[in-house]
Design a protein around this motif. Sequence first.
Motif, short mmCIF file in Angstrom:
data_model
loop_
_atom_site.label_atom_id
_atom_site.label_comp_id
_atom_site.label_asym_id
_atom_site.label_seq_id
_atom_site.Cartn_x
_atom_site.Cartn_y
_atom_site.Cartn_z
N MET A 1 -24.49 -14.93 -34.42
CA MET A 1 -25.39 -15.05 -33.46
C MET A 1 -26.08 -13.75 -33.68
O MET A 1 -24.83 -12.39 -33.55
CB MET A 1 -25.45 -15.65 -31.98
N LYS A 2 -26.77 -13.10 -33.93
CA LYS A 2 -26.86 -11.78 -33.26
C LYS A 2 -26.87 -10.74 -31.19
O LYS A 2 -27.31 -11.71 -30.83
CB LYS A 2 -28.46 -11.10 -34.00
N ARG A 3 -26.83 -9.85 -31.34
CA ARG A 3 -26.69 -9.00 -30.36
C ARG A 3 -27.27 -8.32 -30.18
O ARG A 3 -27.12 -6.65 -30.43
CB ARG A 3 -25.21 -9.04 -29.96
N ILE A 4 -27.57 -7.62 -28.77
CA ILE A 4 -28.56 -6.76 -28.99
C ILE A 4 -27.47 -6.05 -27.05
O ILE A 4 -27.42 -6.55 -26.38
CB ILE A 4 -29.90 -6.78 -28.73
N ASP A 5 -26.66 -4.87 -27.26
CA ASP A 5 -26.55 -4.61 -26.18
C ASP A 5 -27.71 -3.65 -25.37
O ASP A 5 -28.24 -2.39 -25.89
CB ASP A 5 -24.93 -3.27 -26.48
N LEU A 6 -28.04 -3.75 -24.40
CA LEU A 6 -29.07 -3.16 -23.34
C LEU A 6 -29.22 -1.92 -23.52
O LEU A 6 -29.67 -0.61 -22.74
CB LEU A 6 -29.67 -3.45 -21.82
N ASP A 7 -27.24 -1.50 -23.22
CA ASP A 7 -26.83 0.17 -23.13
C ASP A 7 -27.56 1.27 -24.13
O ASP A 7 -27.66 2.62 -24.04
CB ASP A 7 -25.29 0.67 -22.50
N ASP A 8 -27.47 0.29 -25.28
CA ASP A 8 -28.31 0.78 -26.15
C ASP A 8 -29.69 1.26 -26.48
O ASP A 8 -29.51 2.08 -27.86
CB ASP A 8 -27.66 0.46 -28.07
N LEU A 9 -29.96 1.15 -25.96
CA LEU A 9 -31.65 0.44 -25.55
C LEU A 9 -32.25 1.96 -24.61
O LEU A 9 -31.17 2.47 -23.50
CB LEU A 9 -32.04 -0.32 -25.09
N PRO A 10 -33.60 2.51 -24.95
CA PRO A 10 -34.43 2.97 -24.52
C PRO A 10 -34.21 2.28 -22.37
O PRO A 10 -34.49 1.08 -22.71
CB PRO A 10 -35.44 3.41 -24.67
N PRO A 11 -33.72 3.32 -21.41
CA PRO A 11 -34.55 2.59 -20.46
C PRO A 11 -35.36 1.81 -19.68
O PRO A 11 -35.14 0.49 -19.87
CB PRO A 11 -34.30 3.76 -19.70
N LYS A 12 -36.20 2.10 -20.36
CA LYS A 12 -37.79 1.37 -20.13
C LYS A 12 -37.41 0.02 -20.18
O LYS A 12 -37.78 -0.94 -20.71
CB LYS A 12 -39.16 2.04 -20.78
#
Length: 76
Positions: A1-12
């Motif tokens: 499963m792939k995972r995206i850390d929201l802390d690594d994304l632009p705030p919007k």
Amino acid sequence: MKRIDLDDLPPKLAALLAAAVPGEELLLVQNGAVIGRLTGAPPPPRDASQTDAPPPPEENAKEIFEQFRAMIEDEF
């Protein structure tokens, strides 16, 4: 499963992803074509250990003291 850390994304973008309600679909579009679809999931069920809050420290201390006193009285 792939995972995206929201802390690594632009705030919007992180706010948009975090605000998805259960059942809501979020389309991923590139060059006008849909390349992916995310569906908001319901929050994970809370297990019984999370719903039962521990007693306040005063009540906990009172209960421990009463048990200790009962043990001492039983001994003597």
